[in-house]
Design an enzyme around this catalytic site. Structure first.
Site: not given
Ligand code: CA2
Length: 149
Positions: A9-10, A73, A76, A79, A86, A97, A99-100, A106, A110
């Site tokens: 998501p996002n 990836n 959210a 977590h 599963d 897995e 993550h950026l 953080r 997280r």
């Molecule tokens: O660091 C990562 O890749 C995360 O998976 C990014 C997630 C965060 O919830 C994880 O804890 C770590 C959030 C992705 C949100 O992506 C956005 C990108 C641009 C603007 C806003 C959100």
């Protein structure tokens, strides 16, 4: 080797919002880089993004028998999601897995990953390069697995 890349998501907002945290690279850029890297290595990727937990679970379930590995990836859902955990266990497809950001630098919430012990490896903190490093690690592992080409 065929690898399914899943973005949670996002992540569709990458490059458009919060560039100070997530960088200016778009999701399409990341998918293009993964496609090129996979092709250099004689492999292929299919890249999907979803904001919906159930859709990600459906895609993971369908990966069984269709893909050799999974690069995910979960954003959210990392977590929170017992469902994605599963599904990975049920699919039995080796998953990495990514993550950026370095989630351990953080907020404490997280620091928990529901997937950490069911994936073959984790890469984080290198921005878009986390995906490339994760793909290389996954392909190396798939090529050295018993019975691999
Ligand atoms: O660091 C990562 O890749 C995360 O998976 C990014 C997630 C965060 O919830 C994880 O804890 C770590 C959030 C992705 C949100 O992506 C956005 C990108 C641009 C603007 C806003 C959100």
């Amino acid at each position: 080797m065929k690898v399914l890349v899943l973005h949670g998501p996002n992540l569709n907002l990458l490059g458009q919002r919060e560039p100070e945290r997530y960088g200016t690279t778009t999701l399409a850029d990341i998918d293009d880089r993964l496609t090129s890297r996979a092709s250099e290595r004689g492999a292929s990727v299919e890249c999907r993004q979803s904001n919906h937990e159930g859709e990600l679970i459906d895609l993971i379930q369908a990966a069984r028998g269709a893909f050799d590995g999974l690069l995910i990836n979960p954003a959210a859902y990392t977590h929170t999601s017992v469902g994605i955990r599963d599904a990975l266990l049920a699919a039995g497809v080796p998953a990495v897995e990514v993550h950026l950001t370095n989630v351990y630098a953080r907020e404490p919430f997280r620091h928990t990953s529901y997937l950490a012990d069911v994936v073959v490896g984790r890469v984080m903190g290198f921005g878009a390069s986390s995906y490339l490093l994760g793909l290389d690690g996954l392909l190396d592992l798939l090529h050295t697995a018993p019975g691999a080409p």
